[in-house]
Design an enzyme around this catalytic site. Structure first.
Site, PDB file in Angstrom:
ATOM      1  CE1 TYR A  69      -3.355  -2.708   0.277  1.00 40.39           C
ATOM      2  CE2 TYR A  69      -3.761  -2.101   2.556  1.00 40.39           C
ATOM      3  CZ  TYR A  69      -4.059  -2.868   1.460  1.00 40.39           C
ATOM      4  OH  TYR A  69      -5.067  -3.789   1.531  1.00 40.39           O
ATOM      5  CG  PHE A 218     -13.171  -4.839  -2.456  1.00 33.72           C
ATOM      6  CD1 PHE A 218     -12.482  -3.624  -2.411  1.00 33.72           C
ATOM      7  CD2 PHE A 218     -12.541  -5.914  -3.047  1.00 33.72           C
ATOM      8  CE1 PHE A 218     -11.208  -3.507  -2.942  1.00 33.72           C
ATOM      9  CE2 PHE A 218     -11.270  -5.809  -3.582  1.00 33.72           C
ATOM     10  CZ  PHE A 218     -10.593  -4.596  -3.535  1.00 33.72           C
ATOM     11  N   GLY A 222     -17.845  -2.826  -3.170  1.00 31.25           N
ATOM     12  CA  GLY A 222     -18.516  -3.811  -4.010  1.00 31.25           C
ATOM     13  C   GLY A 222     -17.728  -4.106  -5.274  1.00 31.25           C
TER      14      GLY A 222
END
Length: 305
Positions: A69, A218, A222
């Protein structure tokens, strides 16, 4: 930092092995830039540090991160170190290995022998002498393959004291069984949210039966995944949000937490206002009828990346 207000504890706690965490945690992916893996303009450093500190003030004691990240000048692990070290005694930091990125941002997948280097990279960036939880993040191309060699390498690092607990991510129920035959597993981190595939719903239930934490990622985004929530949302989700006077994201988080006491949430944001909304989602009480209506939006079996 200000005293904690324990907003994150509103939905109770769960144990990751011998570590107790509040069910609403924080995902660090979006701290480094407006697009998580973009090497362009990063987020404001002090703002990201402020979001992390505020999350802990609100009772977050479970942070999900990864060495991969990072943006051009921001690393999520180093931001966590800067914001929170010396770390609160009850803070659990979970990271993940197998994927990796070189300084140019190009992706690669580690061999079993290279996992130690990834673990040590996380240790250096976080300023820790051991990692609380390390998830083995399975690549999409290995969805039907064996993870035994890679998980076995992590189990050796656990035995060596570099890792306290192990988890698996993006796995099938068969791969979970394979991992459990090698070493204890404390959590499964898979994509999951409203509209989840039937196979994912079955894995969530299996984790509950086994007493393992199920940690969806998520849950808000989504199908938008790393890019964030899609522009449109189903009428049913919007209707529930309107009825409660809350955001669609809060409804999605509240529904996710209703899936079982072993289900944890790790919503991520670099925005202080969104952080407050995410934390408040734990206090949103959906009716049984609303939960059933949203659950009925499941897509059923289909392909997945």
């Amino acid at each position: 930092m200000s005293p904690r207000t324990n907003t994150a504890a509103a939905t109770g706690t769960w144990r990751l092995g011998d570590l107790t965490v509040n069910r609403v945690g924080f995902g660090a992916m979006r701290l480094t830039g407006t697009a998580p893996f973009d090497l362009g303009v990063p987020r404001d450093r002090e703002r990201s540090i402020g979001v992390l500190r505020r999350a802990v003030e609100l009772g977050v004691n479970h942070i999900d991160t990864a060495a991969f990240y990072f943006s051009s000048t921001r690393s999520a692990n180093e931001l966590i170190n800067r914001a929170l070290a010396p770390y609160p005694e009850d803070l659990v930091i979970a990271t993940k290995v197998w994927p990796g990125r070189d300084p140019s941002g190009a992706w690669g997948w580690a061999t079993p022998a290279q996992l130690r280097g990834q673990v040590e990279e996380n240790l250096r960036q976080l300023g820790r002498d051991h990692l609380d939880v390390v998830n083995l993040r399975v690549p999409p191309s290995r969805r039907n393959g064996s993870i035994a060699e890679h998980f076995g390498a992590l189990a050796e690092l656990r035995d060596a004291g570099l890792i306290r607990h192990l988890g698996v991510s993006n796995v099938t129920s068969g791969q979970l069984g394979e991992a459990l035959a090698i070493a204890p597993v404390v959590c499964v981190q898979n994509p999951y949210g409203i509209g989840a595939l039937s196979e994912d719903q079955a894995l969530l239930r299996l984790c509950g039966e086994l007493g393992l934490a199920f940690v969806p990622f998520f849950a808000i985004a989504g199908s938008g995944r790393e890019a964030g929530p899609a522009a449109g949302d189903s009428e049913a989700v919007c209707a529930v949000a309107h009825a409660h006077g809350v955001s669609v994201a809060q409804v999605r988080l509240a529904w996710t937490l209703r899936q079982g006491p072993h289900v944890l949430a790790i919503p991520g944001t670099g925005d202080p206002d969104h952080l407050a909304q995410n934390m408040a989602a734990g206090t949103l009480r959906l009716s049984d009828e609303e939960v059933a209506r949203l659950t009925s939006l499941g897509r059923g079996p289909s392909g997945r990346s």
